[in-house]
Design a protein around this motif. Structure first.
Motif, mmCIF file in Angstrom:
data_model
loop_
_atom_site.group_PDB
_atom_site.id
_atom_site.type_symbol
_atom_site.label_atom_id
_atom_site.label_comp_id
_atom_site.label_asym_id
_atom_site.label_seq_id
_atom_site.Cartn_x
_atom_site.Cartn_y
_atom_site.Cartn_z
ATOM 1 N N SER A 1 0.813 -9.482 -1.058
ATOM 2 C CA SER A 1 1.145 -8.906 -2.287
ATOM 3 C C SER A 1 0.116 -9.346 -3.297
ATOM 4 N N VAL A 2 0.131 -10.638 -3.706
ATOM 5 C CA VAL A 2 -0.429 -11.196 -4.510
ATOM 6 C C VAL A 2 -1.828 -11.045 -4.195
ATOM 7 N N MET A 3 -2.254 -11.234 -2.853
ATOM 8 C CA MET A 3 -3.869 -11.197 -2.813
ATOM 9 C C MET A 3 -3.985 -9.903 -3.006
ATOM 10 N N MET A 4 -3.436 -8.472 -2.782
ATOM 11 C CA MET A 4 -3.978 -7.465 -3.109
ATOM 12 C C MET A 4 -3.760 -7.214 -4.562
ATOM 13 N N TYR A 5 -2.833 -7.649 -4.687
ATOM 14 C CA TYR A 5 -3.442 -7.088 -6.299
ATOM 15 C C TYR A 5 -4.552 -8.631 -7.064
ATOM 16 N N PHE A 6 -4.972 -9.120 -6.310
ATOM 17 C CA PHE A 6 -6.499 -10.032 -7.433
ATOM 18 C C PHE A 6 -7.198 -8.953 -6.497
ATOM 19 N N VAL A 7 -7.227 -8.367 -5.196
ATOM 20 C CA VAL A 7 -8.176 -7.127 -5.074
ATOM 21 C C VAL A 7 -8.120 -5.567 -6.043
ATOM 22 N N HIS B 1 -1.349 5.128 -7.650
ATOM 23 C CA HIS B 1 -1.360 4.465 -6.480
ATOM 24 C C HIS B 1 -1.110 3.907 -5.599
ATOM 25 N N SER B 2 -2.307 3.304 -6.191
ATOM 26 C CA SER B 2 -3.262 1.899 -5.694
ATOM 27 C C SER B 2 -1.859 0.812 -6.025
ATOM 28 N N LEU B 3 -1.297 0.302 -7.011
ATOM 29 C CA LEU B 3 -0.248 -0.258 -7.534
ATOM 30 C C LEU B 3 0.672 -0.418 -6.886
ATOM 31 N N PHE B 4 1.005 0.931 -6.579
ATOM 32 C CA PHE B 4 2.377 1.329 -6.139
ATOM 33 C C PHE B 4 3.099 -0.187 -4.447
ATOM 34 N N TRP B 5 2.001 0.047 -3.321
ATOM 35 C CA TRP B 5 2.402 -0.508 -1.997
ATOM 36 C C TRP B 5 2.619 -1.936 -2.431
ATOM 37 N N PRO B 6 1.447 -2.928 -3.470
ATOM 38 C CA PRO B 6 1.527 -4.252 -3.281
ATOM 39 C C PRO B 6 2.572 -4.616 -4.352
ATOM 40 N N THR B 7 3.673 -3.862 -5.171
ATOM 41 C CA THR B 7 4.827 -3.799 -6.046
ATOM 42 C C THR B 7 5.864 -3.296 -5.553
ATOM 43 N N PHE B 8 5.789 -2.815 -4.282
ATOM 44 C CA PHE B 8 6.691 -2.233 -3.243
ATOM 45 C C PHE B 8 6.852 -4.008 -2.704
ATOM 46 N N LEU C 1 5.851 -6.963 -3.202
ATOM 47 C CA LEU C 1 6.386 -8.058 -3.930
ATOM 48 C C LEU C 1 7.953 -8.218 -3.736
ATOM 49 N N ILE C 2 8.136 -6.659 -4.448
ATOM 50 C CA ILE C 2 9.693 -6.639 -4.758
ATOM 51 C C ILE C 2 10.440 -7.071 -3.064
ATOM 52 N N GLY C 3 10.570 -6.639 -1.719
ATOM 53 C CA GLY C 3 10.863 -6.312 -0.845
ATOM 54 C C GLY C 3 10.708 -7.910 -0.558
ATOM 55 N N GLY C 4 9.305 -8.387 -0.494
ATOM 56 C CA GLY C 4 9.890 -9.784 -0.200
ATOM 57 C C GLY C 4 10.413 -11.228 -0.927
ATOM 58 N N THR C 5 10.740 -10.865 -2.457
ATOM 59 C CA THR C 5 11.992 -10.953 -3.419
ATOM 60 C C THR C 5 13.248 -11.466 -2.697
ATOM 61 N N LEU C 6 13.559 -9.523 -2.731
ATOM 62 C CA LEU C 6 14.726 -9.209 -2.225
ATOM 63 C C LEU C 6 14.822 -10.117 -0.414
ATOM 64 N N ILE C 7 14.297 -9.700 0.086
ATOM 65 C CA ILE C 7 14.726 -11.072 0.817
ATOM 66 C C ILE C 7 14.878 -12.687 0.943
ATOM 67 N N ILE C 8 13.596 -13.189 0.338
ATOM 68 C CA ILE C 8 14.114 -14.229 -0.120
ATOM 69 C C ILE C 8 15.542 -14.262 -0.459
ATOM 70 N N ALA C 9 15.802 -13.720 -1.834
ATOM 71 C CA ALA C 9 16.675 -13.946 -2.243
ATOM 72 C C ALA C 9 17.628 -14.052 -1.801
ATOM 73 N N MET C 10 17.866 -12.595 -0.427
ATOM 74 C CA MET C 10 19.350 -12.294 0.685
ATOM 75 C C MET C 10 19.757 -13.619 1.213
ATOM 76 N N VAL C 11 17.840 -13.961 2.289
ATOM 77 C CA VAL C 11 18.762 -15.521 2.623
ATOM 78 C C VAL C 11 19.542 -16.646 1.452
ATOM 79 N N LYS C 12 18.431 -17.035 0.750
ATOM 80 C CA LYS C 12 19.074 -17.775 -0.096
ATOM 81 C C LYS C 12 20.657 -17.690 -0.474
#
Length: 232
Positions: free
Chosen positions: A55-61, A195-202, A204-215
């Motif tokens: 997601s960070v790479m997509m934001y950069f591009v 539309h271009s920022l929707f999927w990178p944001t989605f 990023l939020i999904g990856g952050t939630l996965i890490i938070a749930m595991v922790k």
């Protein structure tokens, strides 16, 4: 009497050995379960980190392409445009691919459209979008170069007739009046940016939630183990 005592001792030792074996199996199963859980947690954290990095790479591009084009757009104000003239003035040469490293020449009709801005009465040339300005600002629409000129001519004529039938269209103009042209549609609009920022944001939020749930799961398991050890 000694035989009875010996048999009694052997029975106790057998019960102890059976209990020890059961205990060993339970400990082994628990270790296997803990190992499997740790492996699953490691995979989940790796997945979450991968999603965050992507997601960070997509934001950069997107930041150096769409967002920059959106911030530097010229035709930003929306206006009402009355169709003044829509005619094919000439033919433009183009080339199309006929295979690997094979190009043949063809042509397409150049449709010029002039509109009058209802706000100021100024007559300007109307273009399809921002990319038309870069490719050929003399023509309203640049069709794909084809071998069949008749088919391309039919497409352009249909566009011309449709514009004439509408009389008035919504267009986008330059608020600074530096450009003597207007565009019909925006390539880099707010909708395109959303539309271009929707999927990178989605992602990023999904990856952050996965890490938070595991922790959170790891923290709760440690708390449960500490409470069980205190009760023992």
């Amino acid at each position: 009497m000694f035989l009875w005592a010996g048999s009694k001792t052997d029975g106790r030792s057998d019960r102890r050995s059976i209990y020890q074996k059961i205990r060993e199996y339970e400990v082994l199963d628990k270790r296997k379960t803990v190992t499997a859980l740790r492996a699953g947690e490691d995979r989940a954290i790796l997945l979450g980190l991968s999603m965050v990095v992507v997601s960070v790479m997509m934001y950069f591009v997107l930041g150096i392409t769409i967002l920059r084009s959106y911030s530097n757009r010229v035709w930003s104000d929306e206006a009402s445009c009355a169709i003044v003239n829509s005619t094919v003035v000439s033919n433009v040469n183009c080339s199309y691919s006929c295979g690997a490293e094979c190009w043949k020449s063809s042509r397409y009709p150049c449709l010029q459209v002039y509109v009058s801005l209802n706000s100021s009465g100024k007559v300007v040339r109307l273009l399809h979008n921002e990319e038309t300005q870069e490719s050929n600002p003399e023509c309203f629409y640049i069709p794909k170069c084809r071998k069949d000129y008749a088919a391309t001519n039919v497409i352009v004529q249909n566009i011309s007739e449709r514009l004439k039938s509408q009389h008035t269209v919504q267009c986008f103009v330059d608020p600074t009046d530096r450009m003597d042209t207007a565009i019909l549609t925006q390539v880099y609009s707010r909708v395109a940016v959303f539309h271009s920022l929707f999927w990178p944001t989605f992602t990023l939020i999904g990856g952050t939630l996965i890490i938070a749930m595991v922790k959170l799961t790891q923290y709760l398991s440690i708390m449960c183990e500490s409470l069980s050890s205190i009760k023992r």
